[in-house]
Motif scaffolding. Structure first.
Motif, short mmCIF file in Angstrom:
data_model
loop_
_atom_site.label_atom_id
_atom_site.label_comp_id
_atom_site.label_asym_id
_atom_site.label_seq_id
_atom_site.Cartn_x
_atom_site.Cartn_y
_atom_site.Cartn_z
N MET A 144 36.81 45.72 60.28
CA MET A 144 35.40 45.90 60.59
C MET A 144 34.73 44.58 60.92
O MET A 144 33.83 44.51 61.74
CB MET A 144 34.67 46.55 59.40
N TYR A 145 35.17 43.52 60.25
CA TYR A 145 34.61 42.20 60.56
C TYR A 145 34.97 41.78 61.98
O TYR A 145 34.25 40.99 62.59
CB TYR A 145 35.11 41.17 59.56
N ALA A 146 36.08 42.30 62.50
CA ALA A 146 36.48 42.03 63.89
C ALA A 146 35.91 43.08 64.84
O ALA A 146 36.35 43.19 65.98
CB ALA A 146 38.00 42.00 64.00
N ARG A 147 34.94 43.87 64.37
CA ARG A 147 34.25 44.91 65.14
C ARG A 147 35.22 45.98 65.65
O ARG A 147 35.14 46.40 66.81
CB ARG A 147 33.45 44.31 66.29
N THR A 148 36.10 46.42 64.78
CA THR A 148 36.95 47.58 65.10
C THR A 148 36.94 48.53 63.91
O THR A 148 36.78 48.11 62.76
CB THR A 148 38.40 47.17 65.39
N TRP A 149 37.13 49.81 64.20
CA TRP A 149 37.20 50.83 63.17
C TRP A 149 38.23 51.87 63.59
O TRP A 149 38.12 52.46 64.66
CB TRP A 149 35.84 51.49 62.95
N GLN A 150 39.27 52.02 62.77
CA GLN A 150 40.36 52.94 63.06
C GLN A 150 40.94 52.72 64.45
O GLN A 150 41.21 53.65 65.20
CB GLN A 150 39.88 54.39 62.89
N GLY A 151 41.10 51.43 64.77
CA GLY A 151 41.73 51.06 66.04
C GLY A 151 40.81 51.07 67.24
O GLY A 151 41.24 50.71 68.35
N GLN A 152 39.55 51.44 67.06
CA GLN A 152 38.61 51.51 68.18
C GLN A 152 37.54 50.43 68.03
O GLN A 152 37.05 50.18 66.92
CB GLN A 152 37.94 52.89 68.24
N ALA A 153 37.18 49.81 69.15
CA ALA A 153 36.14 48.78 69.13
C ALA A 153 34.78 49.41 68.85
O ALA A 153 34.48 50.51 69.34
CB ALA A 153 36.11 48.03 70.46
N LEU A 154 33.97 48.72 68.06
CA LEU A 154 32.62 49.19 67.79
C LEU A 154 31.73 48.96 69.00
O LEU A 154 31.89 47.98 69.73
CB LEU A 154 32.03 48.47 66.58
N GLY A 155 30.76 49.85 69.19
CA GLY A 155 29.82 49.70 70.28
C GLY A 155 28.66 48.80 69.92
O GLY A 155 28.50 48.37 68.77
N GLU A 156 27.83 48.53 70.91
CA GLU A 156 26.68 47.66 70.68
C GLU A 156 25.67 48.26 69.71
O GLU A 156 24.91 47.54 69.06
CB GLU A 156 25.98 47.35 72.01
N ASP A 157 25.64 49.60 69.62
CA ASP A 157 24.70 50.26 68.72
C ASP A 157 25.36 50.69 67.41
O ASP A 157 24.94 51.65 66.76
CB ASP A 157 24.07 51.48 69.40
N PRO A 182 26.62 33.90 61.48
CA PRO A 182 27.64 34.74 60.83
C PRO A 182 28.76 33.90 60.22
O PRO A 182 29.11 32.84 60.74
CB PRO A 182 28.17 35.62 61.98
N PHE A 183 29.30 34.38 59.10
CA PHE A 183 30.41 33.69 58.47
C PHE A 183 31.64 33.73 59.37
O PHE A 183 31.91 34.74 60.03
CB PHE A 183 30.76 34.34 57.13
N GLN A 184 32.36 32.63 59.41
CA GLN A 184 33.60 32.56 60.19
C GLN A 184 34.73 33.12 59.33
O GLN A 184 35.47 32.39 58.69
CB GLN A 184 33.88 31.12 60.62
N TRP A 185 34.84 34.44 59.31
CA TRP A 185 35.81 35.12 58.46
C TRP A 185 37.20 35.00 59.06
O TRP A 185 37.44 35.41 60.20
CB TRP A 185 35.42 36.59 58.32
N LYS A 186 38.15 34.46 58.31
CA LYS A 186 39.49 34.20 58.85
C LYS A 186 40.58 35.04 58.19
O LYS A 186 41.74 34.94 58.56
CB LYS A 186 39.83 32.72 58.68
N PHE A 187 40.20 35.88 57.22
CA PHE A 187 41.18 36.73 56.56
C PHE A 187 41.32 38.01 57.37
O PHE A 187 40.44 38.86 57.37
CB PHE A 187 40.73 37.04 55.13
N THR A 188 42.43 38.15 58.10
CA THR A 188 42.61 39.25 59.04
C THR A 188 43.27 40.45 58.37
O THR A 188 43.74 40.39 57.23
CB THR A 188 43.48 38.81 60.22
N THR A 189 43.36 41.56 59.10
CA THR A 189 44.05 42.74 58.59
C THR A 189 45.53 42.45 58.39
O THR A 189 46.16 42.99 57.47
CB THR A 189 43.88 43.92 59.55
N SER A 190 46.11 41.60 59.22
CA SER A 190 47.51 41.21 59.04
C SER A 190 47.70 40.44 57.74
O SER A 190 48.67 40.65 57.00
CB SER A 190 48.00 40.36 60.22
#
Length: 216
Positions: free
Chosen positions: A1-14, A182-190
């Motif tokens: 979610m921090y990378a603006r994705t949810w269940q493999g889909q990119a989040l929209g602007e809204d 925004p915080f520079q979050w570096k802990f990824t899903t991997s």
């Protein structure tokens, strides 16, 4: 979610991601002697004796991708105070008319489990609750904001009463929202997958260890 994705889909602007939690028991401690500010070759001096002026809970919702904080002081934590925070955010734009607003929370009692998720969606149909893994509340970005509050606002906890605590928190929010990035979050899903795999291996190894009994 921090990378603006949810269940493999990119989040929209809204679509928005909110990180929320409570900082409990912020005490109003009035030092018996005034705190001495740091000076040349001298650290700050804080008197160790104090009078107690009560405590409050500080609830905060942090917009992860816009570095905006919404906070409120409450006498205690619980379902109602948390929903008050939700209402404070979701009743204003752009969240009120957003397609989706994801609320990242830990597994604290104020927002634990499917009942909390259902309660949120019932109140605001465009809101969805996402829980961090159990014992992993550090994955919630609002905890980073709370660490800033602890260092910049609460420490050394020298307040005459709870009203002064609330005023200091609100003043800091205003300043933070005017300058924050925004915080520079570096802990990824991997990284998370690797961590969970190591924990699974650790658990499996300990389960396989033989148990010994000492006999006299």
């Amino acid at each position: 979610m921090y990378a603006r994705t949810w269940q493999g889909q990119a989040l929209g602007e809204d679509e928005y991601v909110i990180s929320a939690d409570e900082k409990t028991s912020i005490q109003a401690r009035c030092r018996c002697h005034p705190t001495l500010a740091p000076g040349k070759a001298r650290a700050m001096r804080v008197n160790h004796t104090y009078g107690r002026g009560g405590a409050l809970a500080y609830l905060a919702a942090y917009d992860v991708h816009h570095a905006k904080v919404f906070g409120r002081a409450e006498p205690r934590t619980g379902i109602d105070p948390f929903m008050n925070l939700v209402t404070q955010v979701m009743s204003q734009e752009p969240y009120a008319s957003a397609k989706r607003v994801f609320w990242i929370v830990d597994n604290g009692s104020s927002h634990r489990g499917s009942k909390a998720a259902d309660r949120l969606t019932a109140a605001f149909p465009n809101a969805a609750m996402v829980h961090t893994p159990i014992h992993a509340s550090w994955l919630n970005q609002v905890e980073v904001y709370f660490s800033v509050v602890q260092r910049k606002v609460v420490t050394p906890n020298d307040f005459t009463d709870l009203a002064q605590v609330g005023d200091r928190l609100r003043a800091f929010e205003d300043r933070y929202n005017a300058t924050a990035q925004p915080f520079q979050w570096k802990f990824t899903t991997s990284d998370l997958d690797d961590l969970l795999a190591r924990l699974d291996r650790h658990t499996a190894d300990h389960q396989e260890e033989p148990s010994f009994r000492l006999t006299a």
